[in-house]
Motif scaffolding. Sequence first.
Motif, PDB file in Angstrom:
ATOM      1  N   PHE A 230       0.636 -41.238  -8.845  1.00 18.32           N
ATOM      2  CA  PHE A 230       1.330 -40.542  -7.767  1.00 18.32           C
ATOM      3  C   PHE A 230       2.744 -41.096  -7.668  1.00 18.32           C
ATOM      4  O   PHE A 230       3.061 -42.165  -8.204  1.00 18.32           O
ATOM      5  CB  PHE A 230       0.591 -40.679  -6.431  1.00 18.32           C
ATOM      6  N   GLY A 231       3.608 -40.351  -7.009  1.00 21.38           N
ATOM      7  CA  GLY A 231       5.010 -40.721  -6.927  1.00 21.38           C
ATOM      8  C   GLY A 231       5.340 -41.498  -5.671  1.00 21.38           C
ATOM      9  O   GLY A 231       4.674 -41.368  -4.636  1.00 21.38           O
ATOM     10  N   LEU A 279       2.201 -53.329  12.296  1.00 15.28           N
ATOM     11  CA  LEU A 279       2.971 -52.255  11.674  1.00 15.28           C
ATOM     12  C   LEU A 279       2.489 -52.016  10.256  1.00 15.28           C
ATOM     13  O   LEU A 279       2.316 -50.855   9.834  1.00 15.28           O
ATOM     14  CB  LEU A 279       4.459 -52.602  11.670  1.00 15.28           C
ATOM     15  N   ALA A 280       2.271 -53.081   9.506  1.00 17.09           N
ATOM     16  CA  ALA A 280       1.789 -52.942   8.131  1.00 17.09           C
ATOM     17  C   ALA A 280       0.450 -52.215   8.094  1.00 17.09           C
ATOM     18  O   ALA A 280       0.222 -51.337   7.256  1.00 17.09           O
ATOM     19  CB  ALA A 280       1.669 -54.315   7.475  1.00 17.09           C
ATOM     20  N   THR A 281      -0.426 -52.557   9.025  1.00 14.02           N
ATOM     21  CA  THR A 281      -1.744 -51.911   9.082  1.00 14.02           C
ATOM     22  C   THR A 281      -1.617 -50.438   9.434  1.00 14.02           C
ATOM     23  O   THR A 281      -2.289 -49.575   8.848  1.00 14.02           O
ATOM     24  CB  THR A 281      -2.639 -52.622  10.112  1.00 14.02           C
ATOM     25  N   ARG A 282      -0.747 -50.126  10.399  1.00 22.78           N
ATOM     26  CA  ARG A 282      -0.549 -48.723  10.779  1.00 22.78           C
ATOM     27  C   ARG A 282       0.035 -47.912   9.617  1.00 22.78           C
ATOM     28  O   ARG A 282      -0.313 -46.737   9.429  1.00 22.78           O
ATOM     29  CB  ARG A 282       0.363 -48.631  12.006  1.00 22.78           C
ATOM     30  N   LEU A 283       0.934 -48.529   8.859  1.00 19.17           N
ATOM     31  CA  LEU A 283       1.475 -47.861   7.675  1.00 19.17           C
ATOM     32  C   LEU A 283       0.367 -47.535   6.680  1.00 19.17           C
ATOM     33  O   LEU A 283       0.275 -46.413   6.161  1.00 19.17           O
ATOM     34  CB  LEU A 283       2.521 -48.754   7.008  1.00 19.17           C
ATOM     35  N   GLN A 284      -0.461 -48.514   6.401  1.00 24.55           N
ATOM     36  CA  GLN A 284      -1.529 -48.322   5.424  1.00 24.55           C
ATOM     37  C   GLN A 284      -2.538 -47.278   5.898  1.00 24.55           C
ATOM     38  O   GLN A 284      -3.022 -46.460   5.104  1.00 24.55           O
ATOM     39  CB  GLN A 284      -2.202 -49.663   5.140  1.00 24.55           C
ATOM     40  N   ARG A 290      -3.197 -39.562   5.148  1.00 26.62           N
ATOM     41  CA  ARG A 290      -2.449 -38.442   4.579  1.00 26.62           C
ATOM     42  C   ARG A 290      -2.869 -38.146   3.141  1.00 26.62           C
ATOM     43  O   ARG A 290      -2.883 -36.982   2.723  1.00 26.62           O
ATOM     44  CB  ARG A 290      -0.954 -38.738   4.635  1.00 26.62           C
ATOM     45  N   TYR A 291      -3.210 -39.193   2.390  1.00 28.19           N
ATOM     46  CA  TYR A 291      -3.526 -39.002   0.970  1.00 28.19           C
ATOM     47  C   TYR A 291      -4.947 -39.468   0.657  1.00 28.19           C
ATOM     48  O   TYR A 291      -5.885 -38.691   0.705  1.00 28.19           O
ATOM     49  CB  TYR A 291      -2.504 -39.738   0.104  1.00 28.19           C
ATOM     50  N   SER A 292      -5.108 -40.739   0.307  1.00 30.81           N
ATOM     51  CA  SER A 292      -6.417 -41.282  -0.030  1.00 30.81           C
ATOM     52  C   SER A 292      -6.337 -42.802  -0.014  1.00 30.81           C
ATOM     53  O   SER A 292      -5.255 -43.386   0.091  1.00 30.81           O
ATOM     54  CB  SER A 292      -6.870 -40.802  -1.419  1.00 30.81           C
TER      55      SER A 292
END
Length: 363
Positions: A230-231, A279-284, A290-292
């Motif tokens: 993926f990109g 923040l890192a956890t929310r990003l992940q 959104r994806y997988s």
Amino acid sequence: MRRQTAWVMWVLNFVNICSAKSLLLYDGSPFHPTPGVLLKLAQDIGVSIFGTSPRYLAEIRARGIVPRNSFNLERLRTVTSTGAALSADMYNWFYETGFSPHVQLVSMSGGTDIAGSFVGGSPLLPVYAGEIQTKALGMAVEIFDPSQDAGVPVELRDLPGELVCTRPFPSQPLEFFGVGGNERYRKSYFERFGDTVWCQGDFIQFQKDTEGLIMLGRSDGVLNPSGVRFGSSEIYAVTEVFPEIEDSICVGQRRKSDIDERVLLFVKMKTGQAFTADLATRLQLAIRKRYSSRHVPKHVFEVADIPYTVNGKKCEINVKQIVSGQVGAVSGTVSNPSSLDLYREYANLPVEGEKSEAGSSKL
């Protein structure tokens, strides 16, 4: 004063002149002397086509500039964007908040060596968020399976692959200038699928439902953890919606000691905003949703700066080489080369299974 002209946009200026059109070129920062200087010029002169980049659009959005409310751009009919992938989120901001819904937003991708585009826009087709509208006229563009050497199209299977051109085109060069130019030319574009197929080195995906195209980034910068390709643009589509993040860069890391590639995400925080484990956890979690789970970066780190080229492109390949322990020459086109030093410590991250470094977060 000498200026760098080694980019396709310089050549395209001559194309516009040959079409008997008037050009307005601005030399200097697009935010000096005021953040809206380019939009003010577009208003005062009555610009009809405004050429820009995803980074510029992201900057004016971050600064709270709403062009359709602050400037009279009634003559503007097209905004073109190139240099990097334009995220779906940026399309949504453009039409819902930033510009008039009657303006066509055109994302395009091509190359300096061909002095043109492989994929771009058309006023006859609808615009879909996150997608390039169509293949350029005169270009036999196809998408080949990156796992096959024989040149197998993947377009009808709705899978990402290598952007190729299977027939000669009007602006195709004969060779590169200088000693060994022909050899370097062949190695750059015809080594992947043979002497009859131009391989641009971009990763792209065809959308069956809209017939649009999604640019995923450079092939050598494509993320490939556990064989899932993926990109980086997919990750940026998530980081862009976090208001506390100013910028980010996402790369793959695979050193000699690593069995598989892992994804590292680096974020630059806005002034006054703190990077936290939450923040890192929310990003992940947002990326996973959104994806997988395969798209989730193994580590998220804070950095003070993101390296860019003078043309406004993120230096993903440079960062990837550094964190993977590879020695690579730094191009003179990097606008902030000292920022690359910030990433050298991450080449020493523990291998998979060892204790994680402090400052990272993973699921």
